[in-house]
Design an enzyme around this catalytic site. Sequence first.
Site, PDB file in Angstrom:
ATOM      1  N   HIS A 137      52.598   8.187   8.997  1.00 46.07           N
ATOM      2  CA  HIS A 137      51.374   7.668   8.377  1.00 46.07           C
ATOM      3  C   HIS A 137      50.171   8.473   8.867  1.00 46.07           C
ATOM      4  O   HIS A 137      49.287   7.933   9.509  1.00 46.07           O
ATOM      5  CB  HIS A 137      51.194   6.197   8.713  1.00 46.07           C
ATOM      6  CG  HIS A 137      52.334   5.316   8.274  1.00 46.07           C
ATOM      7  ND1 HIS A 137      53.526   5.262   8.954  1.00 46.07           N
ATOM      8  CD2 HIS A 137      52.468   4.486   7.209  1.00 46.07           C
ATOM      9  CE1 HIS A 137      54.342   4.405   8.328  1.00 46.07           C
ATOM     10  NE2 HIS A 137      53.726   3.932   7.266  1.00 46.07           N
ATOM     11  N   HIS A 164      58.212  -1.916   7.893  1.00 45.36           N
ATOM     12  CA  HIS A 164      57.877  -1.363   9.213  1.00 45.36           C
ATOM     13  C   HIS A 164      56.398  -1.574   9.574  1.00 45.36           C
ATOM     14  O   HIS A 164      55.789  -0.734  10.217  1.00 45.36           O
ATOM     15  CB  HIS A 164      58.304   0.116   9.319  1.00 45.36           C
ATOM     16  CG  HIS A 164      57.653   1.050   8.339  1.00 45.36           C
ATOM     17  ND1 HIS A 164      58.276   2.178   7.859  1.00 45.36           N
ATOM     18  CD2 HIS A 164      56.429   1.032   7.748  1.00 45.36           C
ATOM     19  CE1 HIS A 164      57.459   2.806   7.025  1.00 45.36           C
ATOM     20  NE2 HIS A 164      56.334   2.138   6.965  1.00 45.36           N
ATOM     21  N   GLU A 166      56.432   3.059  -0.688  1.00 45.92           N
ATOM     22  CA  GLU A 166      57.331   3.314   0.446  1.00 45.92           C
ATOM     23  C   GLU A 166      58.767   2.888   0.144  1.00 45.92           C
ATOM     24  O   GLU A 166      59.702   3.367   0.786  1.00 45.92           O
ATOM     25  CB  GLU A 166      56.830   2.584   1.703  1.00 45.92           C
ATOM     26  CG  GLU A 166      55.536   3.174   2.259  1.00 45.92           C
ATOM     27  CD  GLU A 166      55.136   2.553   3.597  1.00 45.92           C
ATOM     28  OE1 GLU A 166      54.352   3.173   4.321  1.00 45.92           O
ATOM     29  OE2 GLU A 166      55.603   1.441   3.927  1.00 45.92           O
ATOM     30  N   HIS A 207      52.795  -3.965  -1.003  1.00 45.29           N
ATOM     31  CA  HIS A 207      51.526  -4.058  -0.281  1.00 45.29           C
ATOM     32  C   HIS A 207      50.544  -3.006  -0.789  1.00 45.29           C
ATOM     33  O   HIS A 207      50.945  -1.948  -1.246  1.00 45.29           O
ATOM     34  CB  HIS A 207      51.691  -3.980   1.242  1.00 45.29           C
ATOM     35  CG  HIS A 207      52.261  -2.714   1.829  1.00 45.29           C
ATOM     36  ND1 HIS A 207      53.442  -2.136   1.414  1.00 45.29           N
ATOM     37  CD2 HIS A 207      51.805  -1.916   2.849  1.00 45.29           C
ATOM     38  CE1 HIS A 207      53.693  -1.046   2.146  1.00 45.29           C
ATOM     39  NE2 HIS A 207      52.710  -0.882   3.011  1.00 45.29           N
TER      40      HIS A 207
HETATM   41 FE   LIG Z   1      54.474   2.346   6.100  1.00 42.45          FE
END
Ligand SMILES: [Fe+3]
Lengths: 149, 149, 280, 280
Positions: C59, C12, C240, C193
């Site tokens: 977030h 996302h 995540e 990431h």
């Molecule tokens: Fe995220």
Amino acid sequence: MAEKPTQNIHEYLAEFEDIPGTRVYTAVRARKGYWINQFAMSMMQPENRERFKADQRAYLDEWDISEEAKQALLRRDYNALLDMGGNVYFLSKLFSADGIPFAEACSTMTDMTWPEYRQMMLDGGRSPEGNRSIRENLAAAAAAAQNKA
Amino acid sequence: MAEKPTQNIHEYLAEFEDIPGTRVYTAVRARKGYWINQFAMSMMQPENRERFKADQRAYLDEWDISEEAKQALLRRDYNALLDMGGNVYFLSKLFSADGIPFAEACSTMTDMTWPEYRQMMLDGGRSPEGNRSIRENLAAAAAAAQNKA
Amino acid sequence: MAKITAGVGSSHVPLLGVAVDQGKDRDDYFGPIFAGYDWTREWEKNEKPDVVVLVYNDHASYFDMNIVPTFAIGCAERFGICDEGWGPRPVPDVEGHPDLAWHIAQSLILDDFDMTIINKMDVDHGLTVPLSMMFDKPAKWPCKVIPLAVNVVTYPVPSGNRCWALGEAIKKAVESFPEDLNVQIWGTGGMSHQLQGPRAGLLNREWDNRFLDMLESDNDDVRHIQHIEYLRETGSEGIEMVMWLIMRGALGKTVKTLHRHYHIPCSNTAIGHIVLEPAD
Amino acid sequence: MAKITAGVGSSHVPLLGVAVDQGKDRDDYFGPIFAGYDWTREWEKNEKPDVVVLVYNDHASYFDMNIVPTFAIGCAERFGICDEGWGPRPVPDVEGHPDLAWHIAQSLILDDFDMTIINKMDVDHGLTVPLSMMFDKPAKWPCKVIPLAVNVVTYPVPSGNRCWALGEAIKKAVESFPEDLNVQIWGTGGMSHQLQGPRAGLLNREWDNRFLDMLESDNDDVRHIQHIEYLRETGSEGIEMVMWLIMRGALGKTVKTLHRHYHIPCSNTAIGHIVLEPAD
Ligand SMILES: [Fe+3]
Ligand SMILES: [Fe+3]
């Protein structure tokens, strides 16, 4: 890959400190960086962004933040801010207010320039090899040194 | 006393409707009464209490509440408000704004006057006998009628 | 009876939202990423889900450090779009499905999940970017959405095992909803990431693909991956991926893979995307 | 090592706070209630707990319907006092213990409790009345407090079984905290009362006392009492007693009763109060 989760909270947290170049956002960091992060979130309101841009220092002085952290915020020293408990999702509201791409802001935390970092990403990103564990890296370095001697 | 909790949500909720003179604050009621309850909570701010007291109707007209509910609020008809999804902990902010003791407000939902209710409480409160189950009460009444016949 | 007919896993990354909003989604950089979603967009047009249970994380956009719910379920009629520092994304508001959302919330609490019920919330890129990836730029989103926000920012985040179990309980909850509804569940975020510190930019193609393999499997080994492994192998934000396990847990023991796509990089992130169908 | 040295169960009726604040606590009406707490006040003076984990519920005072956490743990330095409609109670602010609170929160999440972490909160009579009952009117509360707010207003509230299990996990968490601390856990609310509808005023002396007996027992049958039984037998607000199970679950298998007191009525409510010591 399929072990049972560690149940001891101290061991669980201690492992996090073994990852090179990484600050996991634990309770200790969350508490330390509380006001840095709340300041950063305030950048989500357009009025605040404008006031901040008009006089950054004056705006920062409204917050319960140490002088050291204010200086780090003014010079956008994100590694220093991570050490003071800043979290990247909070701090990213400051990247956005500055109009800087997320990846460019990330590059400032590495030893690369933004073009170098961008190229590394295009080439497949930073490898996990040698980046998994401080302990393992030290052991490997010690073994290498012994082999030489 | 020591059964396993019911796991079927429909059965779990259906049982709640079998308790005489009681509205359990379920999702259905919470959704229906959302704005009644949010209005009631607004009574926690002194400014709002003053504005409400100065002109109750005008203050209520600021809220997304049905005319029926506004009327019930104006006449402090708490049983009607419970039927419309009001919850007593929210509504109690209105008792407090009115400066009425909690127990007196409760008495208005029963078939007693406040002095009668107070006396009942001093005498040990309302008995659970005959107050546990609508189903059981109906069965008992039917059995009694049959015995008579 | 309502039924979970499919599960979708998807990154996302906020930059994908920017690409859609600015019409750059078919340029040289973004083209290969969006091409991977073409199959899914067509498939969604045929599937026409009534409701998506959309597992994502906030977030630090709606929730700040003052309140950090582990699992929050959105029961509102409507959810607004967060301003994440550069103005809200120009996408439609998100319509909820309060009947089903409250039903799921109630069922989960009875099953000993300590849910936080939310009746007012704005949603950030974690929720809107997957909608853009699956549905492009409609004037109105073609389905209702139940936001399920998971804390994956402040540690400890929930274990993979707990996330999988939550998925199982969501399946049970949906199947006990009386109305006929075509429900999908999406797990979003990831894949590898790291957005912070000197190790920023870490990606791990091999691990990510092993994770996708494990999701396709009919065993549940994937639920036992520890947080420390995500962190070491996939970067600090790779955590995540625990949210994909909620999706996978909701599909039952056996799944059929309908589509799978992987691309490196998008900004700092590895893009992964999988469409699964329950096959029990 | 920190240790839970005692558990206290207590009603938290708002009128008791009013009695303390207005100096009516020894009049004919309130005298017998406060007399029941005299023993405990003396005992607390000797025990000098460093921290109390104070299990209570917010009565639509700080949380509204927009956010309803099942279990919320207060990790802040300090908690203010709610204005519940007649101005805040004239009592000192409540000092937290962030070190222990965060430690417990982290440990609970690792143990698969889906906690909501709170760093800013005002507390209502559910928390301040028990403090007044145990400590009278000090200029400053004599211990730190970790508020643990449980949803017992919007259904489904957590099961008795889940509450007991949470207590067990709190015990484990406290015992893994390295600093030597004398920790108490209080479960508050109840006992029988109904504040709404034509059945308002229901009290059940027999059931309440059986519940107190069960808390004293070395079996855990009490955790399996269903919501519907609390509702039918003890009135709609008697459900608050599930919070006592968190306290009891944190004391281990066997307990010793140090003090027990029961009085009818206070306003609409049966007042119950028990002091237990772990005896494993
Ligand atoms: Fe995220
Ligand atoms: Fe209460």
